[in-house]
Design an enzyme around this catalytic site. Structure first.
Site, PDB file in Angstrom:
ATOM      1  N   LEU A   5      -0.516 -10.872  -9.805  1.00 45.46           N
ATOM      2  CA  LEU A   5      -0.313 -10.154 -11.065  1.00 45.46           C
ATOM      3  C   LEU A   5       1.178 -10.137 -11.356  1.00 45.46           C
ATOM      4  CD1 LEU A   5      -2.771  -7.157 -10.500  1.00 45.46           C
ATOM      5  CD2 LEU A   5      -3.253  -9.501 -11.215  1.00 45.46           C
ATOM      6  N   LYS A  23       8.486  -9.080  -8.149  1.00 45.26           N
ATOM      7  CA  LYS A  23       8.215  -8.380  -9.398  1.00 45.26           C
ATOM      8  C   LYS A  23       6.805  -7.795  -9.462  1.00 45.26           C
ATOM      9  CE  LYS A  23       9.073 -11.911 -12.006  1.00 45.26           C
ATOM     10  NZ  LYS A  23       9.188 -12.725 -13.252  1.00 45.26           N
ATOM     11  N   ASP A  65      -2.154 -14.807 -12.294  1.00 42.35           N
ATOM     12  CA  ASP A  65      -2.075 -16.172 -11.776  1.00 42.35           C
ATOM     13  C   ASP A  65      -3.196 -16.375 -10.763  1.00 42.35           C
ATOM     14  OD1 ASP A  65      -1.442 -18.632 -10.820  1.00 42.35           O
ATOM     15  OD2 ASP A  65       0.600 -18.142 -10.192  1.00 42.35           O
ATOM     16  N   THR A  78       0.469 -22.023  -2.147  1.00 46.19           N
ATOM     17  CA  THR A  78       0.724 -20.999  -1.132  1.00 46.19           C
ATOM     18  C   THR A  78       1.184 -19.712  -1.810  1.00 46.19           C
ATOM     19  OG1 THR A  78       3.032 -21.681  -0.840  1.00 46.19           O
ATOM     20  CG2 THR A  78       1.388 -22.689   0.619  1.00 46.19           C
ATOM     21  N   ARG A 134      11.883 -11.126   1.398  1.00 44.61           N
ATOM     22  CA  ARG A 134      12.118 -11.888   0.182  1.00 44.61           C
ATOM     23  C   ARG A 134      13.598 -12.252   0.103  1.00 44.61           C
ATOM     24  NH1 ARG A 134       7.505 -12.267  -3.147  1.00 44.61           N
ATOM     25  NH2 ARG A 134       8.709 -14.081  -3.837  1.00 44.61           N
ATOM     26  N   LYS A 149       8.683  34.365  15.006  1.00 40.79           N
ATOM     27  CA  LYS A 149       9.497  34.522  13.795  1.00 40.79           C
ATOM     28  C   LYS A 149      10.867  33.901  14.050  1.00 40.79           C
ATOM     29  CE  LYS A 149      10.547  38.030  10.305  1.00 40.79           C
ATOM     30  NZ  LYS A 149      11.930  37.627  10.009  1.00 40.79           N
ATOM     31  N   GLU A 200      13.437  36.362  17.059  1.00 40.75           N
ATOM     32  CA  GLU A 200      13.632  37.450  16.102  1.00 40.75           C
ATOM     33  C   GLU A 200      12.442  38.390  16.034  1.00 40.75           C
ATOM     34  OE1 GLU A 200      14.869  37.977  11.391  1.00 40.75           O
ATOM     35  OE2 GLU A 200      14.001  36.114  12.105  1.00 40.75           O
TER      36      GLU A 200
END
Length: 831
Positions: A143, A180, A232, A241, A249, A539, A686
């Site tokens: 695509l 892309k 495509d 291919t 890339r 805590k 705490e």
């Protein structure tokens, strides 16, 4: 040095490497050595998609250039100088024969990386015996977005194509190409030729174009592609291919052809991923494309179910068995093994033999022993049959690092095996942990194919083999006895509060959720807190924070909603530990002192910083970490309507604490309230938080479903003025305070201890910016003498011994500023 060479051995293959510090991606500084490191790490998931396919390479010997326009050339024939151990096959073309390498192992992949072959392209078919070309075992659609088309629009076309492929009985796997567009793969059974598959792909593209002529084009005419997505279909031709999944890339940035989930494609911020992002995703979730069936010679091939298992382990570093293939069926009765796994957190691994592997679940709360109480069962990757004998220590830093011991093992009788439910009767060892024969039901509690959630239920011995788990229980029943239906209902439900906070008016959406607040409890009431109805957490003495993770980006907000992300840059690594595309977490940012105890005064050194250089400097001496104790949203699904215990179970599944990210999920205390308080005191903490097991999360609301039980009384106060110091004209002697009372601020007294000399000067400078002439609240005459007044908008925290009926704090001690809180956030003492 740039020209240095070294000989390495990779899986028994000797290979000479050179110029490892040569920069191939100037924009990021990525070197050839970095390229080889990436291919080494990604090989377990990349190689299955390349196996037995003729590899065409695109090489950039001198790098891709600053803008990606570096000189590149294609290479099909293997050429001269290739190592003799590279597997090679031949293809007869019209006027010549090319010999192609097969990228079947890490050694070959490393050799190609040494040649700066950044891109590896393969066909949709494999070689059989010798040079035999098999029919294609997958279909691909490329695509390609035309000018003016966004990734989001391209993803929408991918979903349309997916619908048609599903109607054809084909499962679609999306790959963002790293360039892309988006590639869609679908597995085939190998019964059709490349020409036949190309025709099917062409017809599919034409059908989509006919239905969506304004958005899609299937012809090769480039001039007509503006504003459309070109499908495509021609890459299914036997001579064509496609970039191999996980290949780099040759662009300015080191992006990757990255397999993705359909959930990722739904994101409005969909983007291409670079190599670091891909490695992090694979480490967390494995290969989203692992389900595609490989091979094909006329019969429908079987997927290698150990692909994900192998991708997470290096046999040279772990003693675990890492077989090359699934073991053949030995004809014996099916077996099970339950292993005690003392890793980052102690849990039990529950494994049942099915289809040649050990299908596995992790049990964070152990194996259930009470039919009334189900336990969370987290699906993990299939394990090899050899694992049923494994006991030993997995090295620290490796996946699952820790001690593994066999708790029980034996034979299993399967009564039901479905995608959403398994019922099995286990016969263990006489001295095993089960103590004899036990029957279990495992069942799914959601419909999410990417992150399935399961529970495990101990069935009564006289239960029918087809019996289902128990009926749903009322919402107010403790979650420990929740059922499949109740959990599924809770997961899918969305309260009015959820809907309102999903898209806040400021556009920040789920990241702007405000934390749920606790009511102050008393030690006198501890005995009334039943441990079957309440959970007890420690805590933490730090700063409350809502942390959102969105596709690798982390945003940190204080309790008041202020964005403090830049103040804590180390928390950016939290994304590495979150096993989801996006999530919203509730936690406490803490700084730990030399004794290993969270220190609020130490954290003060980080809380007021905004200058990046200063933050980087102080970060070295005062690092922070995130204590995560709740989850509010996962992948766009609100969790606030789930009961507390379900959220905690989900949190345990969501966070991978084996990473180096600065976060942890402290466990709830195993015991009653008095024991929890005693343990907290012993640890120097705490106090304790008590939370009802069946309580939902109410953003921005103070609720009696959460109780805070501090060891010392503390209060949030508003500074309304200061008195000058007689010994230091630049400092202060004390601060005048106010607190909310009866709907308005009232005077609460003075605090003059707990400051260092530097604190006194810093406070004086800070307050002088908001000075005013009159007191903002009524102050007794004796305390007004020599006082300087400020606008009441700065919040601080003090500890104190008691409070008078008039609202005055006795023996207050300064603890520090609370820039994370506004005046509207604080509550009266005792709330």
């Amino acid at each position: 040095m740039a020209g240095s060479k070294q000989t390495v051995s990779i899986e028994g293959r000797r290979l000479q490497l050179s110029n490892l510090d040569k920069v191939l991606y100037p924009a990021t500084g990525m070197t050839k050595g970095d390229v080889l490191a990436y291919y080494s790490e990604i090989a377990p998931v990349m190689l299955p998609h390349c196996r037995d396919r003729a590899a065409t390479r695109k090489r950039w010997p001198n790098g891709v250039g600053e803008d990606g326009s570096g000189q590149m050339f294609f290479q099909k024939d293997i050429g001269e100088g290739a190592p003799d151990w590279v597997d090679v096959r031949s293809i007869q073309h019209s006027d010549h024969v090319n010999r192609y390498p097969l990228v079947n192992d890490l050694a070959t992949l490393t050799w190609l990386g040494q040649l700066a072959a950044l891109e590896i392209h393969v066909p949709q078919w494999r070689f059989g015996r010798g040079d035999e070309k098999l029919n294609p075992d997958r279909l691909v659609l490329d695509l390609d977005p035309g000018p003016g088309v966004t990734p989001r629009e391209c993803a929408e076309i991918a979903r349309l194509a997916r619908g048609i492929l599903n109607d054809m009985g084909l499962e679609a796997f999306p790959v963002t190409s790293g360039s892309k567009g988006i590639h869609l793969y679908a597995p085939l059974d190998g019964t059709q030729t490349s020409d036949q598959v190309s025709q099917v792909a062409h017809e599919l593209a034409r059908a989509l174009e006919a239905d969506h002529p304004d958005d899609i084009i299937s012809s090769m005419k480039r001039s007509a592609r503006a504003g459309k997505v070109f499908i495509d279909w021609s890459q299914n031709n036997a001579n064509k291919t496609t970039i191999a999944p996980y290949s780099l890339r040759g662009r300015a940035q080191p992006t990757v052809a990255a397999p993705r989930t359909w959930g990722e494609l739904a994101s409005p911020r969909l983007k291409h991923l670079d190599h670091t992002e891909v490695l992090a995703r694979v480490k967390r979730r494995g290969d989203p494309m692992a389900g595609i069936e490989a091979g094909g010679d006329g019969e429908k091939p079987q997927r290698d179910r150990l692909t994900i298992y192998r991708s997470k382990r290096d046999s040279s570093k772990t003693p675990e068995p890492v077989p090359a293939a699934v073991a053949p069926d030995d004809g014996d009765a099916p077996v099970f093994v339950i292993q005690r796994h003392d890793a980052t957190r102690l849990h039990f691994d529950f494994r049942l033999e099915h289809d040649g592997v050990l299908v596995s679940w992790a049990l964070p709360k152990g194996v259930p022993t009470d039919p009334k109480r189900n336990h969370l069962a987290v699906p993990t990757e299939d394990h090899p049959m050899e694992y049923r004998f494994f006991e030993g220590t997995i090295p620290k830093g490796e996946y699952g690092g820790g001690v593994v011991e066999i708790w029980d093992s034996g034979t299993v009788q399967i009564s039901k095996w479905r995608d959403d439910e398994v019922i099995a009767t286990l016969t263990g060892q006489p001295d095993g942990g089960l103590g004899g024969v036990r029957k279990y039901a495992l069942f799914r509690t959601d419909d999410d194919p990417q992150k399935p959630q399961w529970m495990i239920h101990l069935m009564h011995s006289d239960a029918d083999s087809s019996a289902s788990p128990p009926k749903p229980t009322p919402k107010k029943t403790p979650v420990k006895s929740s059922s499949k239906s109740a959990a599924k209902s809770a997961t899918k439900s969305t309260t009015t509060t959820d809907a309102a906070t999903r898209r806040a008016p400021d556009g920040r959406g789920r990241a702007s959720l405000k934390p749920m607040l606790a009511t102050r409890g008393s030690n006198a009431g501890l005995g009334a807190l039943d441990e079957d109805e309440w959970a007890f957490e420690m805590k933490w003495d730090g700063m409350r924070a809502i942390v959102s993770v969105d596709h690798g980006t982390v945003r940190v907000r204080s309790r008041s909603g202020k964005d403090v992300t830049t103040a804590y840059p180390e928390l950016a690594d939290v994304a590495d530990a979150v096993m989801a595309d996006d999530a919203v977490l509730d936690g406490e940012i803490v700084a730990v002192d030399a004794a290993g105890v969270p220190s609020f005064s130490l954290l003060q050194q980080r809380m007021n910083l905004t200058n990046r250089r200063e933050i980087a400097k102080v970060r070295q001496s005062v690092p922070v970490s995130l204590m995560v104790f709740d989850v509010l949203d996962v992948n766009g699904q609100p969790c606030t309507s789930l009961p507390y215990q379900n959220r905690r179970e989900l949190l345990g599944e969501l966070i991978d604490e084996s990473t180096d990210a600065p976060l942890s999920v402290p466990p709830a205390f195993d015991g009653d309230a008095n024991a929890a308080v005693a343990a907290s005191r012993q640890l120097g903490l705490e106090g304790v938080m008590a939370k009802r097991l069946d309580s939902v999360y109410r953003p921005g609301t103070r609720s009696a479903d959460w109780l805070k039980l501090p060891h010392a009384d503390t209060a949030e106060v508003v500074v309304i003025g200061w008195r000058e110091s007689e010994s230091d004209r630049l400092g202060i002697a004390s601060l005048l305070l106010a607190m909310p009372r009866g709907g308005a601020l009232e005077y609460a007294g003075r605090v003059g201890t707990g400051f260092s000399n530097a604190d006194r000067r810093d406070i004086r400078e800070r307050l002088s910016r908001s000075e005013r002439k009159t007191p903002p609240v009524e102050v007794p005459a004796a305390d007004r003498r020599d006082a300087r007044w400020v606008t009441p908008r700065q919040v601080a925290e003090i500890s104190y011994r008691e409070q008078t009926p008039e609202g005055r704090l006795r023996h207050p001690v300064w603890r520090g500023w609370r820039p994370d809180k506004s005046v509207d956030d604080i509550s009266p003492t005792g709330a």
